[in-house]
Design a protein around this motif. Structure first.
Motif, PDB file in Angstrom:
ATOM      1  N   THR A 103       0.825  -1.123  -0.095  1.00  0.00           N
ATOM      2  CA  THR A 103      -0.072  -0.206   0.018  1.00  0.00           C
ATOM      3  C   THR A 103       0.934   1.154  -0.131  1.00  0.00           C
ATOM      4  OG1 THR A 103      -0.005   0.233   2.406  1.00  0.00           O
ATOM      5  CG2 THR A 103      -1.842  -1.032   1.223  1.00  0.00           C
ATOM      6  N   GLY A 104       0.400   2.253  -0.611  1.00  0.00           N
ATOM      7  CA  GLY A 104       1.319   3.651  -0.561  1.00  0.00           C
ATOM      8  C   GLY A 104       0.666   4.609  -0.050  1.00  0.00           C
ATOM      9  N   SER A 105       1.215   5.794   0.050  1.00  0.00           N
ATOM     10  CA  SER A 105       0.635   7.238   0.746  1.00  0.00           C
ATOM     11  C   SER A 105      -0.056   8.071  -0.240  1.00  0.00           C
ATOM     12  CB  SER A 105       1.489   7.784   1.237  1.00  0.00           C
ATOM     13  OG  SER A 105       2.621   7.053   2.171  1.00  0.00           O
ATOM     14  N   TYR A 106       0.247   7.667  -1.723  1.00  0.00           N
ATOM     15  CA  TYR A 106      -0.407   8.411  -2.957  1.00  0.00           C
ATOM     16  C   TYR A 106      -1.165   7.857  -3.688  1.00  0.00           C
ATOM     17  CZ  TYR A 106       2.593  12.026  -0.747  1.00  0.00           C
ATOM     18  OH  TYR A 106       3.119  12.915   0.181  1.00  0.00           O
ATOM     19  N   ASP A 107      -2.143   8.367  -4.232  1.00  0.00           N
ATOM     20  CA  ASP A 107      -3.130   7.755  -5.348  1.00  0.00           C
ATOM     21  C   ASP A 107      -2.761   8.111  -6.764  1.00  0.00           C
ATOM     22  OD1 ASP A 107      -4.677   6.413  -3.144  1.00  0.00           O
ATOM     23  OD2 ASP A 107      -5.041   8.509  -2.613  1.00  0.00           O
ATOM     24  N   ILE A 108      -2.296   9.441  -6.810  1.00  0.00           N
ATOM     25  CA  ILE A 108      -2.285   9.949  -8.075  1.00  0.00           C
ATOM     26  C   ILE A 108      -0.536  10.438  -8.015  1.00  0.00           C
ATOM     27  CG2 ILE A 108      -2.481  11.844  -9.806  1.00  0.00           C
ATOM     28  CD1 ILE A 108      -5.475  11.520  -9.094  1.00  0.00           C
ATOM     29  N   LEU A 109       0.182  10.184  -9.024  1.00  0.00           N
ATOM     30  CA  LEU A 109       1.596  10.541  -8.973  1.00  0.00           C
ATOM     31  C   LEU A 109       1.827  11.495 -10.253  1.00  0.00           C
ATOM     32  CD1 LEU A 109       3.618   7.316  -8.237  1.00  0.00           C
ATOM     33  CD2 LEU A 109       2.927   8.969  -6.600  1.00  0.00           C
ATOM     34  N   GLU A 110       2.598  12.466  -9.838  1.00  0.00           N
ATOM     35  CA  GLU A 110       3.332  13.199 -11.216  1.00  0.00           C
ATOM     36  C   GLU A 110       4.613  12.584 -11.357  1.00  0.00           C
ATOM     37  OE1 GLU A 110       5.501  16.021 -13.495  1.00  0.00           O
ATOM     38  OE2 GLU A 110       6.126  15.252 -11.588  1.00  0.00           O
ATOM     39  N   THR A 111       4.811  12.235 -12.767  1.00  0.00           N
ATOM     40  CA  THR A 111       5.990  11.653 -12.786  1.00  0.00           C
ATOM     41  C   THR A 111       6.563  12.119 -14.316  1.00  0.00           C
ATOM     42  OG1 THR A 111       7.358   9.350 -13.026  1.00  0.00           O
ATOM     43  CG2 THR A 111       5.038   9.547 -14.055  1.00  0.00           C
ATOM     44  N   TYR A 112       7.668  11.694 -14.893  1.00  0.00           N
ATOM     45  CA  TYR A 112       8.157  12.149 -15.884  1.00  0.00           C
ATOM     46  C   TYR A 112       9.306  11.574 -16.744  1.00  0.00           C
ATOM     47  CZ  TYR A 112      12.191  12.524 -12.396  1.00  0.00           C
ATOM     48  OH  TYR A 112      13.061  12.016 -11.603  1.00  0.00           O
ATOM     49  N   GLY A 113       9.277  11.583 -17.981  1.00  0.00           N
ATOM     50  CA  GLY A 113       9.915  10.605 -18.675  1.00  0.00           C
ATOM     51  C   GLY A 113      11.110   9.588 -18.391  1.00  0.00           C
ATOM     52  N   PHE A 114      11.803  10.536 -17.744  1.00  0.00           N
ATOM     53  CA  PHE A 114      13.232  10.068 -17.318  1.00  0.00           C
ATOM     54  C   PHE A 114      13.085   8.827 -16.230  1.00  0.00           C
ATOM     55  CE2 PHE A 114      17.152  10.387 -14.701  1.00  0.00           C
ATOM     56  CZ  PHE A 114      18.005  10.048 -15.752  1.00  0.00           C
ATOM     57  N   ALA A 115      11.918   8.839 -15.479  1.00  0.00           N
ATOM     58  CA  ALA A 115      11.897   8.057 -14.316  1.00  0.00           C
ATOM     59  C   ALA A 115      10.767   6.804 -14.834  1.00  0.00           C
ATOM     60  CB  ALA A 115      11.137   8.887 -13.178  1.00  0.00           C
ATOM     61  N   VAL A 116       9.880   7.261 -15.819  1.00  0.00           N
ATOM     62  CA  VAL A 116       8.940   6.100 -16.149  1.00  0.00           C
ATOM     63  C   VAL A 116       9.326   4.707 -16.504  1.00  0.00           C
ATOM     64  CG1 VAL A 116       7.153   5.449 -18.088  1.00  0.00           C
ATOM     65  CG2 VAL A 116       7.054   7.754 -16.654  1.00  0.00           C
ATOM     66  N   PRO A 117      10.412   4.573 -17.367  1.00  0.00           N
ATOM     67  CA  PRO A 117      11.112   3.418 -17.504  1.00  0.00           C
ATOM     68  C   PRO A 117      11.288   2.301 -16.520  1.00  0.00           C
ATOM     69  CG  PRO A 117      11.991   4.811 -18.934  1.00  0.00           C
ATOM     70  CD  PRO A 117      11.326   5.555 -17.972  1.00  0.00           C
ATOM     71  N   GLU A 118      11.872   3.038 -15.124  1.00  0.00           N
ATOM     72  CA  GLU A 118      12.396   2.441 -14.469  1.00  0.00           C
ATOM     73  C   GLU A 118      11.141   1.993 -13.244  1.00  0.00           C
ATOM     74  OE1 GLU A 118      14.705   4.467 -11.437  1.00  0.00           O
ATOM     75  OE2 GLU A 118      15.416   2.844 -10.434  1.00  0.00           O
ATOM     76  N   ILE A 119      10.193   2.728 -13.046  1.00  0.00           N
ATOM     77  CA  ILE A 119       9.111   2.450 -12.210  1.00  0.00           C
ATOM     78  C   ILE A 119       8.091   1.518 -12.901  1.00  0.00           C
ATOM     79  CG2 ILE A 119       9.433   4.114 -10.393  1.00  0.00           C
ATOM     80  CD1 ILE A 119       7.312   5.908 -12.146  1.00  0.00           C
ATOM     81  N   ALA A 120       8.046   1.881 -14.501  1.00  0.00           N
ATOM     82  CA  ALA A 120       7.055   1.070 -15.223  1.00  0.00           C
ATOM     83  C   ALA A 120       7.432  -0.358 -15.387  1.00  0.00           C
ATOM     84  CB  ALA A 120       7.194   1.510 -16.537  1.00  0.00           C
ATOM     85  N   SER A 121       8.891  -0.529 -15.610  1.00  0.00           N
ATOM     86  CA  SER A 121       9.542  -1.980 -15.717  1.00  0.00           C
ATOM     87  C   SER A 121       9.278  -2.748 -14.407  1.00  0.00           C
ATOM     88  CB  SER A 121      10.924  -1.945 -16.048  1.00  0.00           C
ATOM     89  OG  SER A 121      11.787  -1.132 -14.936  1.00  0.00           O
ATOM     90  N   ALA A 122       9.306  -2.084 -13.150  1.00  0.00           N
ATOM     91  CA  ALA A 122       9.131  -2.761 -11.806  1.00  0.00           C
ATOM     92  C   ALA A 122       7.707  -2.985 -11.770  1.00  0.00           C
ATOM     93  CB  ALA A 122       9.818  -1.774 -10.845  1.00  0.00           C
ATOM     94  N   GLY A 123       6.672  -2.507 -12.363  1.00  0.00           N
ATOM     95  CA  GLY A 123       5.357  -2.838 -12.039  1.00  0.00           C
ATOM     96  C   GLY A 123       4.766  -1.953 -11.261  1.00  0.00           C
ATOM     97  N   SER A 124       5.363  -0.924 -10.882  1.00  0.00           N
ATOM     98  CA  SER A 124       4.711   0.026  -9.883  1.00  0.00           C
ATOM     99  C   SER A 124       3.659   0.720 -10.271  1.00  0.00           C
ATOM    100  CB  SER A 124       5.976   0.715  -9.258  1.00  0.00           C
ATOM    101  OG  SER A 124       7.097  -0.086  -8.849  1.00  0.00           O
ATOM    102  N   ILE A 125       3.650   1.111 -11.589  1.00  0.00           N
ATOM    103  CA  ILE A 125       2.446   2.086 -11.986  1.00  0.00           C
ATOM    104  C   ILE A 125       1.780   1.116 -13.142  1.00  0.00           C
ATOM    105  CG2 ILE A 125       3.567   4.347 -11.271  1.00  0.00           C
ATOM    106  CD1 ILE A 125       4.535   4.413 -14.294  1.00  0.00           C
ATOM    107  N   VAL A 126       0.403   1.926 -13.306  1.00  0.00           N
ATOM    108  CA  VAL A 126      -0.521   1.015 -13.952  1.00  0.00           C
ATOM    109  C   VAL A 126      -0.341   1.451 -15.498  1.00  0.00           C
ATOM    110  CG1 VAL A 126      -3.145   0.714 -14.439  1.00  0.00           C
ATOM    111  CG2 VAL A 126      -1.927   1.039 -12.035  1.00  0.00           C
ATOM    112  N   PRO A 127      -0.461   0.531 -16.406  1.00  0.00           N
ATOM    113  CA  PRO A 127      -0.420   0.774 -17.837  1.00  0.00           C
ATOM    114  C   PRO A 127      -2.043   1.594 -18.107  1.00  0.00           C
ATOM    115  CG  PRO A 127      -0.257  -1.455 -17.801  1.00  0.00           C
ATOM    116  CD  PRO A 127      -0.630  -0.767 -16.314  1.00  0.00           C
ATOM    117  N   LEU A 128      -1.876   2.559 -18.838  1.00  0.00           N
ATOM    118  CA  LEU A 128      -3.194   3.532 -19.208  1.00  0.00           C
ATOM    119  C   LEU A 128      -3.926   3.113 -20.285  1.00  0.00           C
ATOM    120  CD1 LEU A 128      -1.701   6.673 -17.750  1.00  0.00           C
ATOM    121  CD2 LEU A 128      -2.904   4.943 -16.366  1.00  0.00           C
ATOM    122  N   ASP A 129      -3.395   2.234 -21.117  1.00  0.00           N
ATOM    123  CA  ASP A 129      -3.969   2.053 -22.398  1.00  0.00           C
ATOM    124  C   ASP A 129      -5.438   1.701 -22.632  1.00  0.00           C
ATOM    125  OD1 ASP A 129      -1.326   2.067 -24.477  1.00  0.00           O
ATOM    126  OD2 ASP A 129      -0.947   0.956 -22.589  1.00  0.00           O
TER     127      ASP A 129
END
Lengths: 437, 290
Positions: A103-129
């Protein structure tokens, strides 16, 4: 007795004054009051119970319009959106912490292109397609710039909804350039020639200003210089620190140092803005989100003397400009306990046309057609830069490699380590980071 | 006081101390032997974190700088604090106002005071002191990127920030020295210097020890002030131990919580070594009074 009362009164008065000063300083956070935020339609299915949506987004004049629009427009009935002021560094630390557990402390995160690959590859954020397919028409998401969507994608999936982008823009003192019959530099060589002419005139000792803070910006500057040659830190996962592009970037940056403040490695972007406000520098290159501040009369007596141009290239024949494209967007953490459909509609509503229009000129919105050449004093420069900036490759090791090589990069640019030795050391550190050893 | 009453008075604070001090301390020691990421159970790796920290030259530089800062600041705080306290003690009606205005530096949040202080030396933000020193010496000092000018600035800020506490404590001590003792010394022919060295200071030994204790603890924990005062602390060897911990354990999404914990355990040991003589003296004094 009287003496004691006097002591108590004096000390109490001073302590209260100091406390008030401190509290005033603590209150300085968001630059845009939420009351002034644009109201848009935020049409999600209302949950049955009282719900708090925690939003993590750093404060800046470019991000605040989107955050404030979302908080103001989506807070209604049972749902409250909560956003506490935070700086960029704090956002980075809290993002890592909130994404780590079940569980986390936040429900919506501001993020940026540099950080996305690392947290996306770890399965930490949801695909939005799937959400984009369902709500694309309702929120006109097709109008979000394709390149910016690509910058927030990983492995073919979209992981964050782009709100705005920043790219390097050059600000220069038009009055000084006109007086010396100079034009906006197109290469580092031109910058040096202009700096020498300005220095010779005698008013400005250090005409060039770049954000080269040793704890953060310096690696972005180095990456932008490498990008100008068509190389990046990593190519298909392989570190490129011993490449010709890396050498040219380091030598190019070192060639600018004599024309910059000797303490430039302590300067972040606000410090560079300050140099321009004060008239201590005549040319500065920063992210576009910092440019609007230069045009405000309340910030500087020189507010009407600035010209804006695309940044130069490292060399006249370089394939790209000395620039980075940083795309900001909204992501949904995998570990949120709230309805992800509701959260998606909240972020989609905040990147709509009205919010995007309200963010100009402070931001460069992701929505197509919002920024025209007339939108701001630097819109032409921003549009030119976007067209000639190297597309940022998405690699999950970009962020950890950047952190690993930064201390050595500082040593190279401070002259404590030779360029060749520094390149070898950065390569070794990057290879260790990529291999996980 | 009955046992039940005693327990009800001390219970809440005991609970808070266990929750906020003892449990985190146990967890820190545990993590120092593990590889730990946020939100995940740690993996036991023996002494690896300790060998990594002790083998890192950067940690060595951080320890050296922190000890140097502590030694210089503590000495300055004692000497300057004592002299200022004597001066303030001799003031009349102005005393509360002078004391009150001095306390502003102490009650300001560390980082707010440090930002303001850094601006005094930063030509980009006015840099009044920088300008004055440049005019007087004809030299352009790089306060933020040269090791020693930066150290001087950090020391000056730390003394400015902590001095009011020591002045208050020493002032209280001065007022507690019996008049009869001073008069006797004066009759015996002691001049002002001898009076302070052989009469007043020995009488206030307990308070001076306490000021030392608090100052050493405060300076060894130096962290937030370095963010504005030394933006490239690591590169110029002016990084404190706490700053080193933060940089390794948290900055830029770093997750070396095990390494950070190991350095914290080492720091606790270092603090105990530094404080040992003062704690021993205080305990002796308490025992003697009992």
């Amino acid at each position: 007795m009287r003496n004691r009362t006097q002591i108590r009164t004096g000390i109490t008065a001073m302590v209260i004054a100091a406390s008030l000063t401190s509290l005033t300083a603590c209150g300085a956070g968001s630059r845009t009051g939420a009351e002034d935020a644009t109201a848009v339609e935020c049409d999600y299915t209302m949950p049955e119970g009282e719900t708090t949506v925690n939003v993590l987004a750093y404060n800046s004049s470019a991000i605040d319009p989107f955050t404030n629009t979302m908080v103001k427009s989506c807070t209604r009935e049972n749902v409250t959106l909560k956003h506490d002021p935070i700086d960029f560094s704090g956002q980075v630390t809290k993002t890592t912490a909130t994404l780590s557990g079940d569980t986390g402390s936040y429900d919506i995160l501001e993020t940026y292109g540099f950080a996305v690959p690392e947290i996306a590859s770890a399965g930490s954020i949801v695909p939005l397609d799937d959400f984009v397919a369902e709500y694309g028409e309702k929120y006109e998401l097709d109008a979000l710039n394709e390149g910016m969507r690509s910058a927030l994608s990983y492995d073919g999936k979209l992981y964050a909804l782009p709100m705005q982008a920043q790219m390097y823009v050059m600000a220069y003192r038009q009055d000084i350039f006109d007086e010396l019959d100079l034009t906006a530099p197109e290469s580092f060589e031109d910058m040096i020639a202009a700096a020498e002419a300005i220095r010779e005139q005698g008013d400005i000792e250090y005409p060039i200003a770049l954000p080269m803070s040793a704890t953060a910006d310096i690696s972005t500057i180095y990456q932008a210089a490498m990008n100008s040659t068509g190389t990046d830190f990593l190519d298909a996962g392989e570190p490129q620190f011993t490449s010709d592009g890396s050498r040219e970037a380091l030598e190019g940056l070192k060639s600018l140092l004599p024309y910059m403040d000797p303490e430039v490695t302590t300067f972040d972007q606000p410090s560079v803005q300050q140099q321009m406000f004060n008239g201590n520098a005549a040319m500065a290159i920063m992210f576009s989100g910092r440019m609007n501040d230069l045009t405000l009369e309340s910030n500087s007596p020189n507010f009407d003397k600035f010209g804006f141009a695309a940044p130069p290239s490292l060399a006249a024949d370089a394939p790209y400009l000395f620039s980075r494209l940083s795309v900001d967007g909204w992501a949904i953490p995998e570990n949120t306990q709230l309805d992800k459909d509701m959260l998606f509609q909240m972020i989609a509503s905040s990147v709509g046309e009205d919010a995007s229009n309200a963010s100009v000129p402070a931001a460069y919105p992701a929505r197509e057609g919002i920024v025209t050449d007339e939108s701001s004093a630097y819109a032409v420069a921003a549009n030119e830069t976007i067209a000639a900036t190297m597309p940022a490759p998405n690699d999950p090791f970009s962020a950890p490699v950047t952190n690993a090589i930064r201390p050595v990069l500082v040593e190279v640019l401070l002259g404590q380590t030779e360029v060749e030795d520094g390149m070898q050391e950065m390569q070794r550190l990057a290879e260790e980071t990529v291999s996980g050893s | 006081m009955r046992r039940r009453e005693f327990a009800s008075f001390i219970g809440p604070s005991l609970l808070v101390m266990v929750g906020l001090l003892v449990l985190p301390l146990i967890r820190t020691v545990q993590w120092s032997f593990q590889e730990v990421n946020y939100g995940q159970a740690g993996t036991f790796i023996g002494l690896s974190n300790y060998t990594q920290a002790l083998g890192d030259p950067r940690f060595g530089r951080a320890v050296f700088f922190t000890l140097l800062l502590t030694a210089i600041v503590t000495a300055l705080i004692l000497v300057v604090g004592y002299l200022v306290a004597i001066g303030v003690n001799g003031l009349g009606k102005l005393r509360p106002y002078i004391l009150g205005s001095m306390l502003v530096a102490y009650v300001l949040p560390g980082v707010v005071g440090a930002v303001s202080f850094s601006w005094l030396f930063n030509s980009n933000f006015g840099g009044v002191l920088n300008l004055v020193i440049e005019r007087l010496t004809g030299q352009e000092l790089l306060w933020f990127t040269d090791t020693w000018p930066n150290r001087v600035m950090i020391i000056a800020h730390t003394v400015w920030h902590l001095l009011p506490f020591s002045v208050l404590m020493i002032l209280a001590g001065l007022q507690g020295v019996p008049k009869e003792l001073r008069e006797a010394a004066r009759i015996d022919g002691a001049n002002a210097l001898k009076m302070h060295l052989w009469v007043i200071i020995p009488t206030m030994r307990g308070i001076i020890g306490f000021v030392c204790l608090i100052t050493i603890m405060d300076v060894l924990r130096t962290f937030d002030s370095l963010i504005p005062l030394s933006p490239q602390a690591d590169a110029i060897g002016n990084e404190s131990i706490m700053f080193y911990v933060f940089d390794n354990a948290f900055r830029d999404g770093s997750q070396q919580l095990g390494l950070g914990s190991a350095v914290n355990v080492l720091s606790i040991l270092l603090i105990l070594i530094c404080l040992f003589p003062f704690i021993r003296d205080l305990l002796k004094e308490a025992k003697a009074k009992a």
